[in-house]
Structures are given as structure tokens and as C-alpha cells.
Design a protein around this motif. Structure first.
Motif, PDB file in Angstrom:
ATOM      1  N   ILE A 345      64.098 -69.057  -1.288  1.00  0.00           N
ATOM      2  CA  ILE A 345      63.179 -69.729  -0.376  1.00  0.00           C
ATOM      3  C   ILE A 345      63.332 -71.238  -0.513  1.00  0.00           C
ATOM      4  N   ASP A 346      63.269 -71.938   0.599  1.00  0.00           N
ATOM      5  CA  ASP A 346      63.335 -73.400   0.611  1.00  0.00           C
ATOM      6  C   ASP A 346      62.217 -73.972  -0.270  1.00  0.00           C
ATOM      7  N   PRO A 347      62.555 -74.675  -1.361  1.00  0.00           N
ATOM      8  CA  PRO A 347      61.518 -75.145  -2.289  1.00  0.00           C
ATOM      9  C   PRO A 347      60.585 -76.193  -1.696  1.00  0.00           C
ATOM     10  N   VAL A 348      61.111 -77.063  -0.838  1.00  0.00           N
ATOM     11  CA  VAL A 348      60.275 -78.105  -0.238  1.00  0.00           C
ATOM     12  C   VAL A 348      59.214 -77.473   0.663  1.00  0.00           C
ATOM     13  N   HIS A 349      59.648 -76.542   1.488  1.00  0.00           N
ATOM     14  CA  HIS A 349      58.734 -75.874   2.413  1.00  0.00           C
ATOM     15  C   HIS A 349      57.704 -75.042   1.651  1.00  0.00           C
ATOM     16  N   LEU A 350      58.158 -74.300   0.628  1.00  0.00           N
ATOM     17  CA  LEU A 350      57.243 -73.455  -0.134  1.00  0.00           C
ATOM     18  C   LEU A 350      56.218 -74.299  -0.885  1.00  0.00           C
ATOM     19  N   LYS A 351      56.653 -75.416  -1.434  1.00  0.00           N
ATOM     20  CA  LYS A 351      55.712 -76.293  -2.138  1.00  0.00           C
ATOM     21  C   LYS A 351      54.657 -76.834  -1.186  1.00  0.00           C
ATOM     22  N   MET A 352      55.055 -77.168   0.038  1.00  0.00           N
ATOM     23  CA  MET A 352      54.089 -77.637   1.031  1.00  0.00           C
ATOM     24  C   MET A 352      53.077 -76.542   1.361  1.00  0.00           C
ATOM     25  N   CYS A 353      53.545 -75.309   1.447  1.00  0.00           N
ATOM     26  CA  CYS A 353      52.633 -74.191   1.709  1.00  0.00           C
ATOM     27  C   CYS A 353      51.639 -74.027   0.558  1.00  0.00           C
ATOM     28  N   TYR A 354      52.142 -74.111  -0.673  1.00  0.00           N
ATOM     29  CA  TYR A 354      51.259 -73.991  -1.833  1.00  0.00           C
ATOM     30  C   TYR A 354      50.238 -75.130  -1.872  1.00  0.00           C
ATOM     31  N   GLU A 355      50.650 -76.312  -1.455  1.00  0.00           N
ATOM     32  CA  GLU A 355      49.712 -77.446  -1.434  1.00  0.00           C
ATOM     33  C   GLU A 355      48.595 -77.219  -0.426  1.00  0.00           C
ATOM     34  N   LEU A 356      48.881 -76.495   0.640  1.00  0.00           N
ATOM     35  CA  LEU A 356      47.838 -76.167   1.618  1.00  0.00           C
ATOM     36  C   LEU A 356      46.944 -75.041   1.108  1.00  0.00           C
ATOM     37  N   LEU A 357      47.527 -74.057   0.447  1.00  0.00           N
ATOM     38  CA  LEU A 357      46.766 -72.900  -0.022  1.00  0.00           C
ATOM     39  C   LEU A 357      46.029 -73.169  -1.335  1.00  0.00           C
ATOM     40  N   LYS A 358      46.579 -74.038  -2.171  1.00  0.00           N
ATOM     41  CA  LYS A 358      45.976 -74.430  -3.449  1.00  0.00           C
ATOM     42  C   LYS A 358      45.665 -73.238  -4.371  1.00  0.00           C
ATOM     43  N   PRO A 359      46.642 -72.422  -4.702  1.00  0.00           N
ATOM     44  CA  PRO A 359      46.375 -71.304  -5.627  1.00  0.00           C
ATOM     45  C   PRO A 359      46.045 -71.813  -7.025  1.00  0.00           C
ATOM     46  N   LYS A 360      45.166 -71.077  -7.707  1.00  0.00           N
ATOM     47  CA  LYS A 360      44.763 -71.426  -9.070  1.00  0.00           C
ATOM     48  C   LYS A 360      45.252 -70.403 -10.096  1.00  0.00           C
ATOM     49  N   LEU A 361      45.829 -69.300  -9.624  1.00  0.00           N
ATOM     50  CA  LEU A 361      46.376 -68.280 -10.514  1.00  0.00           C
ATOM     51  C   LEU A 361      47.428 -67.487  -9.754  1.00  0.00           C
ATOM     52  N   LEU A 362      48.558 -67.208 -10.419  1.00  0.00           N
ATOM     53  CA  LEU A 362      49.608 -66.354  -9.853  1.00  0.00           C
ATOM     54  C   LEU A 362      49.719 -65.077 -10.676  1.00  0.00           C
ATOM     55  N   ILE A 363      49.830 -63.945  -9.994  1.00  0.00           N
ATOM     56  CA  ILE A 363      50.075 -62.659 -10.637  1.00  0.00           C
ATOM     57  C   ILE A 363      51.373 -62.098 -10.061  1.00  0.00           C
ATOM     58  N   LEU A 364      52.316 -61.774 -10.918  1.00  0.00           N
ATOM     59  CA  LEU A 364      53.608 -61.241 -10.489  1.00  0.00           C
ATOM     60  C   LEU A 364      53.762 -59.825 -11.035  1.00  0.00           C
ATOM     61  N   GLU A 365      53.895 -58.845 -10.141  1.00  0.00           N
ATOM     62  CA  GLU A 365      53.947 -57.431 -10.545  1.00  0.00           C
ATOM     63  C   GLU A 365      55.215 -56.785  -9.996  1.00  0.00           C
ATOM     64  N   PHE A 366      56.260 -56.770 -10.808  1.00  0.00           N
ATOM     65  CA  PHE A 366      57.554 -56.250 -10.378  1.00  0.00           C
ATOM     66  C   PHE A 366      58.153 -55.359 -11.477  1.00  0.00           C
ATOM     67  N   GLY A 367      59.424 -55.011 -11.310  1.00  0.00           N
ATOM     68  CA  GLY A 367      60.166 -54.259 -12.313  1.00  0.00           C
ATOM     69  C   GLY A 367      60.565 -52.861 -11.881  1.00  0.00           C
ATOM     70  N   GLY A 368      59.757 -52.226 -11.034  1.00  0.00           N
ATOM     71  CA  GLY A 368      60.018 -50.842 -10.653  1.00  0.00           C
ATOM     72  C   GLY A 368      61.340 -50.627  -9.952  1.00  0.00           C
ATOM     73  N   ASN A 369      61.787 -51.610  -9.194  1.00  0.00           N
ATOM     74  CA  ASN A 369      63.026 -51.435  -8.438  1.00  0.00           C
ATOM     75  C   ASN A 369      64.276 -51.671  -9.277  1.00  0.00           C
ATOM     76  N   ILE A 370      64.103 -52.052 -10.551  1.00  0.00           N
ATOM     77  CA  ILE A 370      65.242 -52.165 -11.458  1.00  0.00           C
ATOM     78  C   ILE A 370      65.515 -50.836 -12.158  1.00  0.00           C
ATOM     79  N   ALA A 371      64.472 -49.992 -12.265  1.00  0.00           N
ATOM     80  CA  ALA A 371      64.593 -48.746 -13.026  1.00  0.00           C
ATOM     81  C   ALA A 371      65.755 -47.851 -12.573  1.00  0.00           C
ATOM     82  N   PRO A 372      66.023 -47.687 -11.274  1.00  0.00           N
ATOM     83  CA  PRO A 372      67.150 -46.831 -10.875  1.00  0.00           C
ATOM     84  C   PRO A 372      68.521 -47.417 -11.214  1.00  0.00           C
ATOM     85  N   THR A 373      68.557 -48.697 -11.613  1.00  0.00           N
ATOM     86  CA  THR A 373      69.820 -49.346 -11.962  1.00  0.00           C
ATOM     87  C   THR A 373      70.248 -48.948 -13.371  1.00  0.00           C
TER      88      THR A 373
END
Length: 508
Positions: A345-373
Motif C-alpha cells: 500500500i502507498d505509505p503516503v496515502h495510508l498515513k493520510m488516511c490514518y491521520e483522518l481516522l486517528k486510531p488509538k489501538l491496532l489489532i492484527l489477527e492473521f496466521g491461518g492462511n500460512i498453515a497449509p504451506t
């Protein structure tokens, strides 16, 4: 002429032969290089043996409690009043000097199996900036946003919706948060979402369409582009409609504000907002790179419609439905993703989006799609995940914490039995290493579920907590998982409160 008793003895003979094969050749028999798989006799009674497992009884009991919570919530058809937060201090700095205003617990999550959140060594205070916001009463006057990214396990607002409700019930706020222009994964649990007009979806994950010509996918890692018949100068019309769902969480139905993130339109576009058919506002503005359009409407509104008139190629990166203050929790599901595509993702554009949304916490929930590898080791995934987390953190203020939720249990069938993928613990360990190296908290979903080979218990629970693909939670199972995560957050908040009180005691 075949007599009935002939048929009976023939079938009985077949069953006896199969039973003997199960007893003497459990798992199968080789016949001239050909493997004839035969289930073990114990497989036939697997459900009976599982039903008496104490872990299953505990899971089923927890599932029934969470299901009852949902039923009680559905009975509350009117939007509730905002929680009374008058007892909270408005200044976070005063918390250590006035313990009377610190609430001991974040959520009421009694009798829930506890799997603690883990931290890099010496970083046990990593979540304190977020907890300080909650305890200070900031949610009384402003919006505190949480972004929840994940794979198909969180599609349709699963897991997120329970977490959101817990926060909004305690600290106020409302609405489903950030949504795409068109729902790609079926009906949401939270609201009814419809769209008209011609839209084309582009994603930074999965099957990437490079004809897009840029990488400005926005905060949802995906965008929707307006298309219409005719040449490139054609004017398109489209609508996005949201209707409240009376069977969703009551707090979620309380929203009064909308913001729409648009781009790739150098000419003037027109966006109109209708609340139950009444025009609430109209804005005309060019949006060559990134533009935000905002509207407000009454809380009792049942249906919101956004009408767009714009040049073909105009892009929508998402829109939010929130209350004016309180907590907003966004569900961002990325089907097929392992969390390795954020750097696309374009970092400049994404940072501008985050500045508008102003998140205070990020939760990342991944890993399941690596299991079949299949791989000899999974250091490659740990290195890549570290890179992705570091990328996201570089676009956010330094006081925004990140929680990585690890891979859960997943099963495949071997010799007639469902067993965990053999690589789950290796993937889990690499995810934890990556999270700690990047300065993030980690919550072990595999451990919370009961460890390897726990998925069959979730499937066997009544009502079921996981589907028969032995990979995904049911809607109820997702709420149970959400409750377990809330219990872990609650424990950390209690530790934060204790540290504040110790600091206050030391000053006196």
C-alpha cells in the motif's frame, strides 16, 4: 428371486467384515501397493467420548452464556442511553493522584478461561497509553478508534462485533465503524448494507489487479472504483445504503456521523446524504488524491443513503458510521491474507488516511492462511510479519500500541481423525517473535482455544463453536473468542490500575 433374509445376511456379513478390518487394520491396509484407508472403530464413538470431556463441557457452558447475552441484547430493541461516565476524570495525569476515579475492571467477564496477553521483556506497560485514554474519560468528549485487521476468521464483523459491543457498552459510542462501499463477503452481522451502481474492487492482497495503476488502497487494504458504460469521461451515479439491524447489538445501532474517504477524481464530484429519505447535506468537491466528506444526522435515523455523482474512476476507500464520541471499532477482513500485504500500500496515502481516522489501538489477527504451506521452518513468515508490523507502526504515532493475535487451532483429517496442522506451533512461535521484535503485545489464540487438537472440541460443542471445516468459528464461537480476548484485556487493565495506585501511594 432374492428373499429378504438373503439381503439381511448379506448386509450383516458386509458390516462384520468392515468391523474386523477396523479392529485388525486401523488406519488402512496395503493391497499390492494400493492403500485402502479404513477408519478405526473408535472413530465411530468419537462423539460419545468427546461429549464427556471436561474441556468440552466448559466450552459448551461458556457458549451458552455468551448466547444468552446475545438473546438478552436482541430484546433491547431501542437504542440505549449513553453510559454514565461522569465519575471519570477528564485529565489522565490526575489518575495517579486520585484513585477514586479509577474503575477496577474494564469489562464484566467473570468465569472466562484466561489466557494472558504477553509482552516483550521489560515492555509490560505497552498498552498503558491506550488504557490511560480510557480511564481519563477521553471517550466522553472524543472518539477513540480501534482498527481490527484479520483474515477470513473475522469476516462479516465476527469477533470484532463482540469486542466493539463490550467497549461501547462501557465507554459509550456507537455504529459499526469503517465499512467498504460494497460488502464483499456476504451479509454483515451488524447492519444491512446495500450498494447500487457499477463498482469494481481492487485489493492489495489475494489476486491483485495491477491494471489499477497505483497503490492507494487506503486503510481497508482495498478500494472500490466507480465504473459506468461509455467513455472515460462518463458520469457515474451510485448509492450506498445502510439500514439498522434490530437484531444487532443495541449500542451499535446508535450512530450519528458519517465520513466518506474518496479519491482519484480531479473533477468535481457530488455526494449527498439522506437520512430516512430526508436530505441531510450535499457536498461538491474535487478529490484528486484523498478527500473526506462528512455528514451528521439524528440518532433515531433507521436508514442512511449516500448518493454519489462522479466521473468514472472515482475511488471510495471506505466510510465510517460512528457516534460523536465514545469507542469505534473497525472490522477490516482480508480473505486469504496472512498479513504480508500492507507494504503493498502507498505509505503516503495510508498515513493520510490514518491521520483522518486517528486510531488509538491496532489489532492484527492473521496466521491461518500460512498453515497449509509446507516448509522446513517458518522464519520466512516471522521476518515478513515483522516487516509488515514495522511498516504500519511507522505510519502511526509512537504511542499507538499494537496487539498481534496469533494463529488458532486448525485441523486436517488423518486416518479418519481430525488433528492439528503439524506446523501450528512453529507458526505461532514465529508470530510471537515478530510481535516482540516489533515492540507489540501478543495474545496466543492457540493456547486460548485449548492448545493443539482443541478444534474438534469447538466443533463438537452444542451449540457448535466452530464449523465442520475445522478452521473457522461459528458466529457464536467468534463471540466466545471475543469474550476470551476481552478477559485478557481486562486483566491487563486491572494491572494498569494497580500500577497507578502504587504510584499514588508512593507520592503520599
Amino acid at each position: 428371486m432374492t428373499k429378504p433374509w438373503h439381503t439381511f445376511f448379506f448386509l450383516a456379513g458386509i458390516f462384520i467384515m468392515l468391523a474386523l478390518l477396523m479392529v485388525f487394520f486401523p488406519g488402512g491396509v496395503d493391497i499390492q501397493g494400493f492403500k485402502l484407508r479404513v477408519p478405526a472403530l473408535t472413530d465411530l464413538f468419537d462423539t460419545l467420548s468427546v461429549s464427556h470431556d471436561s474441556s468440552l463441557i466448559q466450552l459448551a457452558d461458556l457458549g451458552r452464556k455468551v448466547n444468552k447475552e446475545q438473546e438478552e441484547n436482541e430484546m433491547e430493541t431501542s437504542s440505549p442511553s449513553l453510559p454514565d461516565t461522569s465519575s471519570r476524570k477528564k485529565n489522565a495525569d490526575s489518575l495517579a493522584s486520585d484513585t477514586l476515579h479509577l474503575q477496577k475492571e474494564l469489562f464484566n467477564v467473570q468465569h472466562v478461561p484466561l489466557c494472558p496477553i504477553e509482552y516483550p521483556e521489560g515492555r509490560e506497560d505497552l498498552l498503558y497509553p491506550f488504557f490511560r485514554l480510557l480511564a481519563s474519560g477521553a471517550a466522553d468528549t472524543s472518539l477513540i478508534r480501534i482498527l481490527h485487521y484479520g483474515d477470513s476468521q473475522i469476516e462479516r464483523d465476527r469477533v470484532t462485533s463482540y469486542l466493539r459491543n463490550m467497549f461501547q457498552t462501557k465507554f459509550g459510542g456507537g455504529g459499526p465503524g469503517l465499512l467498504p462501499a460494497v460488502q464483499p463477503y456476504g451479509k454483515l452481522l451488524s447492519v444491512f448494507h446495500e450498494a447500487s451502481g457499477e463498482w469494481k474492487r481492487y485489493t492489495s492482497f489475494g489476486k491483485v489487479d495491477y491494471s489499477l495503476g497505483h497503490r492507494r488502497y487506503g486503510p481497508m487494504a482495498a478500494l472500490y472504483r466507480l465504473t459506468c458504460p461509455g467513455d472515460e469521461d462518463s458520469i457515474c451515479e451510485a448509492t450506498i445504503t445502510i439500514r439498522k439491524n434490530k437484531f444487532s447489538y443495541a449500542a451499535l445501532r446508535r450512530f450519528t456521523r458519517c465520513q466518506l474517504l474518496l479519491g482519484n477524481c480531479a473533477d468535481t464530484l457530488t455526494v449527498s446524504c439522506y437520512a430516512d429519505g430526508l436530505l441531510m447535506g450535499r457536498e461538491k468537491h474535487p478529490a484528486p488524491f484523498l478527500h473526506r466528506v462528512r455528514f451528521t444526522f439524528p440518532e433515531f435515523t433507521e436508514e442512511i443513503t449516500l448518493h454519489l455523482t462522479a466521473r468514472e474512476g472515482t475511488e471510495v476507500y471506505g466510510f465510517t458510521l460512528d457516534a460523536g464520541h465514545g469507542i469505534a471499532v473497525d472490522n477490516i477482513a482480508m480473505r486469504g491474507s496472512a498479513g504480508m500485504e500492507f507494504t503493498h500500500i502507498d505509505p503516503v496515502h495510508l498515513k493520510m488516511c490514518y491521520e483522518l481516522l486517528k486510531p488509538k489501538l491496532l489489532i492484527l489477527e492473521f496466521g491461518g492462511n500460512i498453515a497449509p504451506t509446507q516448509a522446513s521452518n517458518y522464519t520466512f513468515y516471522g521476518k515478513r510479519l515483522y516487516r509488515e508490523i514495522s511498516f504500519l507502526k511507522s505510519l502511526l504515532p509512537s504511542d499507538v500500541p499494537v496487539i498481534v493475535i496469533g494463529i488458532g487451532d486448525m485441523s486436517l483429517k488423518e486416518n479418519g481423525q481430525y488433528v492439528s496442522y503439524p506446523n501450528l506451533t512453529h507458526i505461532r512461535d514465529e508470530m510471537k517473535k515478530a510481535a516482540f521484535k516489533a515492540g507489540c503485545a501478543y495474545w496466543d489464540l492457540l493456547k486460548a482455544m485449548g492448545g493443539p487438537n482443541s478444534m474438534p472440541l469447538w466443533v463438537a460443542a452444542r451449540p457448535p463453536l466452530a464449523t465442520r471445516d475445522y478452521v473457522h468459528f461459528t458466529d457464536l464461537g467468534a463471540r466466545v473468542m471475543g469474550k476470551m480476548f476481552c478477559a485478557a484485556l481486562n486483566q491487563e487493565y486491572e494491572r494498569y490500575v494497580s500500577s497507578c495506585r502504587r504510584g499514588w501511594a508512593g507520592q503520599n
